[in-house]
Design a protein around this motif. Structure first.
Motif, PDB file in Angstrom:
ATOM      1  N   ASP A 284       0.809  -1.212   0.000  1.00 47.59           N
ATOM      2  CA  ASP A 284       0.000   0.000   0.000  1.00 47.59           C
ATOM      3  C   ASP A 284       0.845   1.266   0.000  1.00 47.59           C
ATOM      4  O   ASP A 284       0.351   2.350  -0.326  1.00 47.59           O
ATOM      5  N   ARG A 285       2.107   1.162   0.364  1.00 42.67           N
ATOM      6  CA  ARG A 285       2.978   2.328   0.413  1.00 42.67           C
ATOM      7  C   ARG A 285       3.613   2.636  -0.942  1.00 42.67           C
ATOM      8  O   ARG A 285       4.278   3.661  -1.097  1.00 42.67           O
TER       9      ARG A 285
ATOM     10  N   ALA B 169      13.318   3.575   0.622  1.00 44.02           N
ATOM     11  CA  ALA B 169      11.877   3.598   0.341  1.00 44.02           C
ATOM     12  C   ALA B 169      11.549   2.501  -0.659  1.00 44.02           C
ATOM     13  O   ALA B 169      11.354   2.756  -1.849  1.00 44.02           O
ATOM     14  N   ASP B 170      11.484   1.262  -0.191  1.00 43.61           N
ATOM     15  CA  ASP B 170      11.168   0.130  -1.059  1.00 43.61           C
ATOM     16  C   ASP B 170      10.454  -0.937  -0.240  1.00 43.61           C
ATOM     17  O   ASP B 170      10.433  -0.892   0.991  1.00 43.61           O
ATOM     18  N   VAL B 171       9.862  -1.899  -0.931  1.00 48.40           N
ATOM     19  CA  VAL B 171       9.053  -2.922  -0.270  1.00 48.40           C
ATOM     20  C   VAL B 171       9.892  -3.764   0.687  1.00 48.40           C
ATOM     21  O   VAL B 171       9.425  -4.139   1.772  1.00 48.40           O
ATOM     22  N   THR B 172      11.124  -4.061   0.317  1.00 47.97           N
ATOM     23  CA  THR B 172      11.981  -4.855   1.202  1.00 47.97           C
ATOM     24  C   THR B 172      12.173  -4.151   2.545  1.00 47.97           C
ATOM     25  O   THR B 172      12.010  -4.757   3.611  1.00 47.97           O
TER      26      THR B 172
ATOM     27  N   SER C 204       5.236   6.848   0.717  1.00 47.14           N
ATOM     28  CA  SER C 204       5.294   6.056  -0.502  1.00 47.14           C
ATOM     29  C   SER C 204       6.281   6.626  -1.499  1.00 47.14           C
ATOM     30  O   SER C 204       6.079   6.558  -2.692  1.00 47.14           O
ATOM     31  N   GLN C 205       7.362   7.244  -1.021  1.00 46.04           N
ATOM     32  CA  GLN C 205       8.353   7.778  -1.930  1.00 46.04           C
ATOM     33  C   GLN C 205       9.039   6.618  -2.640  1.00 46.04           C
ATOM     34  O   GLN C 205       9.435   5.648  -2.023  1.00 46.04           O
ATOM     35  N   TRP C 206       9.199   6.780  -3.934  1.00 42.90           N
ATOM     36  CA  TRP C 206       9.786   5.685  -4.714  1.00 42.90           C
ATOM     37  C   TRP C 206      10.274   6.267  -6.022  1.00 42.90           C
ATOM     38  O   TRP C 206       9.496   6.850  -6.779  1.00 42.90           O
TER      39      TRP C 206
END
Length: 490
Positions: A140-141, A235-238, A448-450
């Motif tokens: 969700d981020r 800023a990542d899913v991991t 949610s910075q990416w």
């Protein structure tokens, strides 16, 4: 559920202890089971589902691979009932009777898709809530706009690799690669890891002699990524998984990442490829394409209804012998949901599928797919960009000559060859190696910075002569070489 101190769960009303005899599907024997692993089933699965309903009703005995038997649910309403019923049915496959007694071994072709793994897909109750929560909160981020932008730029890069040839095999050169490039970015891996990840996953999906070594490579890659993110989260899913309040251990982190990659790559490939096949072969869409409109969302809805990427899955295991729709289901015998058959049954009652999201392609209940939103973004952007760049693309063979991969679970094309007026391409811009790695982990809730990797593509220029067709292996080697050069900025 009430537990008896010695006998385990007490069957509720409706199970054999409280009801008369039912039709015994689990005991019907090999001769009654419908095989789901050969080319005949792959060529016409909906015909097989129709015959199953006519012969057995809502639940049919099937053979997933030689000697592996299960019950397949083909009814929409019954599928919903079973998917939502956590009292009678478990997702955890450790109760699978045939595997417990050795009838089905770990080396069986369907075992990897059905055997227990310590991840959210195969967990029940509090364990499932905890693991799934870490996954959904992290996904969700992800900024959907950044995701869309990165998919578009990745698509440009892949199209550049074959645009000048005037032909392509879209499974190997496009649909199977975009999800891997996206996951490389979602997980926060180094840009230089991209080509290696693509190569490793391709070996795994091929299930050939190199698959075992590729599996070891994948585990090593994920282990190294976790160590890197512990040193420098971003800023990542991991990083978000690692920082989640559920406090996943390293082995749990690894298993959830493998689950995300497995669930988001091959099914995503199938969604993209099946929608492209529909757009390029179905007269309902051809007219709109030629008029400049690309009804991609409509095509995705049609595919999710009729040819969902995971056609038969949602495996459940009865916690005890029980009667369902007049059929005796035995404790520990697998029950699969035919999303494709259930959807088709529901679709027969209505011609309105465009914009209708009542299908079961994402499953239902507690284990409904948590990545529906990003999956649709990836597929729609990948398809739109390809059709925008190559608007005169057409199938290189008649649609009826396209072949499907065999197997009981997926609805997957074996190949999708296309041709189009060749285009010259030019790639400019900074190298991937020079892309800033200054992204920092955002500890605020909902951050949610990416940062997607910049594109190196520019609009196509003049056309160039077509080349002779290449084999899939040659196309794959060309693609990996191209990706490696791209990541290195060459």
């Amino acid at each position: 559920m009430t537990n008896h101190p010695a006998a385990g769960p007490v069957p509720p009303p409706g199970c054999p202890a409280h009801a008369g005899p039912a039709t015994a599907v689990s005991d019907a024997g090999p001769r009654a089971a419908v095989p789901m692993y050969g080319p005949e089933f792959a060529a016409d699965p909906h015909g097989a589902y129709t015959r199953m309903r006519a012969t057995f009703g809502a639940i049919a005995p099937v053979e997933l691979s030689p000697g592996v038997y299960a019950s397949l649910v083909t009814s929409y309403q019954l599928s919903l009932e079973i998917l939502r019923d956590t009292e009678r049915f478990a997702k955890d496959p450790r109760g699978w009777r045939a595997m417990r007694d050795g009838t089905v071994g770990l080396d069986n072709p369907v075992a990897p898709m059905m055997m227990y793994r310590p991840n959210a897909l195969f967990a029940d109750g509090e364990a499932h809530v905890r693991l799934r929560g870490a996954i959904t909160d992290s996904l969700d981020r992800v900024d959907p706009h950044a995701l869309s932008e990165y998919v578009e730029r990745s698509a440009e890069t892949l199209i550049d690799a074959f645009a000048s040839r005037g032909e392509a095999e879209l499974i190997t050169e496009y649909a199977s690669v975009i999800p891997l490039l996206v996951f490389n970015q979602l997980f926060g891996a180094r840009p230089a890891d991209g080509p290696k990840l693509v190569e490793t996953m391709m070996k795994l999906f091929d299930s050939g002699e190199e698959a075992a070594a590729a599996n070891d490579e994948l585990l090593h890659w994920i282990s190294g990524l976790l160590a890197e993110k512990r040193r420098q989260p971003a800023a990542d899913v991991t990083s978000w998984l690692m920082a989640h309040p559920s406090q996943l251990a390293d082995d749990e982190l690894m298993q959830q990442m493998i689950l995300l990659m497995a669930a988001g790559t091959d099914p995503e490939q199938n969604l993209i490829a099946n929608a492209l096949r529909l757009l390029l072969s179905d007269d309902r869409f051809a007219g709109e394409l030629s008029g400049g409109s690309m009804p991609v969302e409509d095509a995705l809805d049609e595919v999710l209804w009729n040819d969902p990427p995971m056609a038969n899955y949602g495996t459940r295991f009865p916690r005890y012998d029980c009667d369902v729709a007049g059929v005796r289901l035995r404790k520990g015998d697998p029950v699969l949901i035919s999303y494709a058959a259930a959807n088709h049954e529901a679709a027969l009652a209505s011609d309105r599928r465009s914009g209708n999201r009542a299908h079961l392609a994402w499953s239902a209940g507690a284990h409904r797919c948590p990545a529906e939103r990003p999956a649709r973004v990836i597929a729609s952007v990948a398809i739109e960009r390809l059709l925008d760049r190559l608007p005169d693309m057409e199938l290189a063979v008649p649609a009826e000559r396209l072949t499907w991969r065999t197997g009981p679970f997926s609805r997957a094309l074996a190949a999708l060859p296309v041709r189009f007026p060749a285009q010259a391409t030019s790639r400019t811009g900074p190298s991937a190696a020079s892309v800033s790695e200054s992204t920092r982990f955002d500890e605020t809730s909902g951050g949610s910075q990416w940062n997607p990797v910049p594109s190196f593509s520019t609009p196509p220029a003049a056309t160039s002569p077509e080349r002779q067709p290449e084999s899939q292996q040659a196309a794959r080697r060309r693609l990996l070489s191209f990706l490696t050069a791209w990541w290195r900025g060459q």
